[in-house]
Design a protein around this motif. Structure first.
Motif, PDB file in Angstrom:
ATOM      1  N   VAL A 194       6.571   4.357  -0.065  1.00  0.00           N
ATOM      2  CA  VAL A 194       5.360   5.010  -0.554  1.00  0.00           C
ATOM      3  C   VAL A 194       5.467   5.086  -2.180  1.00  0.00           C
ATOM      4  CG1 VAL A 194       3.966   7.050  -0.565  1.00  0.00           C
ATOM      5  CG2 VAL A 194       4.638   5.892   1.453  1.00  0.00           C
ATOM      6  N   GLY A 195       6.678   5.333  -2.599  1.00  0.00           N
ATOM      7  CA  GLY A 195       7.011   5.528  -4.054  1.00  0.00           C
ATOM      8  C   GLY A 195       6.627   4.311  -4.766  1.00  0.00           C
ATOM      9  N   ALA A 218       3.016   3.412  -4.903  1.00  0.00           N
ATOM     10  CA  ALA A 218       2.408   4.184  -6.003  1.00  0.00           C
ATOM     11  C   ALA A 218       2.744   3.763  -7.254  1.00  0.00           C
ATOM     12  CB  ALA A 218       2.878   5.527  -6.010  1.00  0.00           C
ATOM     13  N   ILE A 252      -0.709   2.846  -8.966  1.00  0.00           N
ATOM     14  CA  ILE A 252      -1.376   4.037  -9.939  1.00  0.00           C
ATOM     15  C   ILE A 252      -1.886   3.209 -11.158  1.00  0.00           C
ATOM     16  CG2 ILE A 252      -1.212   5.895 -10.922  1.00  0.00           C
ATOM     17  CD1 ILE A 252       0.398   7.162  -8.515  1.00  0.00           C
ATOM     18  N   GLY A 304       0.830  -0.901  -1.913  1.00  0.00           N
ATOM     19  CA  GLY A 304       0.221  -0.714  -3.348  1.00  0.00           C
ATOM     20  C   GLY A 304      -1.001  -1.536  -3.327  1.00  0.00           C
ATOM     21  N   MET A 330      -3.637   0.625  -1.954  1.00  0.00           N
ATOM     22  CA  MET A 330      -3.973   1.759  -2.805  1.00  0.00           C
ATOM     23  C   MET A 330      -4.921   1.262  -3.954  1.00  0.00           C
ATOM     24  SD  MET A 330      -0.569   3.860  -3.210  1.00  0.00           S
ATOM     25  CE  MET A 330      -1.402   5.087  -4.301  1.00  0.00           C
ATOM     26  N   ILE A 337      -8.088   3.693  -5.806  1.00  0.00           N
ATOM     27  CA  ILE A 337      -7.728   4.326  -7.169  1.00  0.00           C
ATOM     28  C   ILE A 337      -8.651   3.777  -8.115  1.00  0.00           C
ATOM     29  CG2 ILE A 337      -6.108   4.519  -8.879  1.00  0.00           C
ATOM     30  CD1 ILE A 337      -3.893   4.364  -6.823  1.00  0.00           C
ATOM     31  N   VAL A 366      -5.919   9.615  -6.406  1.00  0.00           N
ATOM     32  CA  VAL A 366      -4.620   9.032  -6.160  1.00  0.00           C
ATOM     33  C   VAL A 366      -3.912   9.609  -4.977  1.00  0.00           C
ATOM     34  CG1 VAL A 366      -2.161   9.069  -7.166  1.00  0.00           C
ATOM     35  CG2 VAL A 366      -4.209   8.416  -8.615  1.00  0.00           C
ATOM     36  N   LEU A 409      -2.468   8.134  -1.498  1.00  0.00           N
ATOM     37  CA  LEU A 409      -1.202   8.133  -0.795  1.00  0.00           C
ATOM     38  C   LEU A 409      -1.308   8.577   0.647  1.00  0.00           C
ATOM     39  CD1 LEU A 409       0.426  10.095  -3.802  1.00  0.00           C
ATOM     40  CD2 LEU A 409       0.967   7.704  -3.097  1.00  0.00           C
ATOM     41  N   CYS A 418      -1.251  16.174   1.687  1.00  0.00           N
ATOM     42  CA  CYS A 418      -2.013  15.486   0.546  1.00  0.00           C
ATOM     43  C   CYS A 418      -3.443  15.603   0.539  1.00  0.00           C
ATOM     44  CB  CYS A 418      -1.752  13.696   0.985  1.00  0.00           C
ATOM     45  SG  CYS A 418      -0.189  13.155   0.724  1.00  0.00           S
TER      46      CYS A 418
END
Length: 286
Positions: free
Chosen positions: A77-78, A81, A85, A147, A150, A154, A200, A204, A268
């Protein structure tokens, strides 16, 4: 009909509609409450310190935990992001600053379309471009898949929030001699930052519970792994694997993993709610 009759009729209609909205709100909330209660009932007994710190036991042996899957989830997940992001925010800035151009219209349509693409399709696509060429599942491929999911969330959130910033703030910055880029990144973007952070956090939460794309990318690993180029365990895939296994203890741990996942998503969502309230207070003061 007399004026008194009309008034009574309106009151009845008003009460009926208010009651209907209450019932609809309760019906919408009921599934979430039932899921939380059922997960707590099934998985709370298996959640312990060992669950968070121990590695999985050999197949068929009772006990163990999901420490590797928890760490793997944070890594994947990191990575997602880290990739999504900056890309999503910059895309949102472009969409808001150049809203009338053909490229922005195409990018907006692409973001909306990508947001509706099934996650398993995204997983298959990343499998084709990031796994097959190197013949290796990896955390990097998993992070890339998440990603990609996401980015549209975003980007569209950033665009909408930047458009909500009062035009007087931009005009004031331009009047003081700031360039368009300086006005955007030093005045407009900071003003919308709490709302962007909300988007964001929601993104997540959206990717934290995904399983299908990780089956094609990071796959799974029963051992502790922090190497980004190797197969990496994740909570979602581990829960899936344990849930379809024939072992009762694995079923118990699958419920515990599902409870941890839901708690993560709920956290979250609560953080996003707090950020939204802060944004509302800032707008009220201004």
């Amino acid at each position: 009909m007399s004026a008194l009759g009309v008034t009574r009729r309106r009151r009845v209609v008003d009460r009926v509609m208010v009651g209907t909205t209450y019932v609809a709100a309760a019906v919408a909330t009921l599934p979430l409450i039932m899921i939380l209660v059922y997960l707590a009932k099934q998985g709370a007994s298996a959640v312990s310190w060992d669950f968070f710190t121990n590695m999985p036991k050999p197949v068929g042996e009772a006990g163990g935990g999901m420490a590797n899957a928890i760490v793997g989830t944070l890594i994947i997940v990191g990575l997602g992001a880290l990739f999504a992001i900056p890309t999503g925010i910059m895309s949102g800035v472009y969409l808001s600053e150049y809203a009338g151009t053909r490229l922005s219209s195409a990018a907006r349509f692409a973001a909306d379309t990508l947001n509706g693409v099934p996650s398993i399709v995204i997983g298959m696509f990343i499998y084709t471009i990031a796994v097959l060429p190197v013949k290796q599942f990896s955390a990097l491929a998993g992070g890339l898949a998440l990603g990609v999911m996401m980015i549209p969330i975003i980007a569209r959130t950033t665009e909408e929030l930047l458009l909500l910033v009062p035009g007087s703030m931009r005009e004031g910055a331009l009047a003081l001699g700031a360039s368009r880029a300086q006005a955007t990144f030093s005045v407009v973007l900071p003003a919308a930052l709490p709302g962007i952070l909300t988007g964001v956090v929601l993104a997540l939460a959206r990717i934290a519970g995904e399983t299908a794309p990780l089956l094609f990318t990071s796959f799974n690993n029963r051992f502790f792994n922090t190497t980004l180029t190797q197969p990496t365990a994740s909570l979602t895939v581990t829960v899936f694997t344990y849930a379809i296994s024939p072992y009762e203890d694995w079923h118990r741990q699958a419920w515990a993993g599902a409870l941890v996942l839901v708690a993560l998503v709920l956290t979250c969502s609560l953080l996003a709610r707090l950020a939204t309230r802060r944004l509302e207070r800032m707008h009220a003061r201004s």
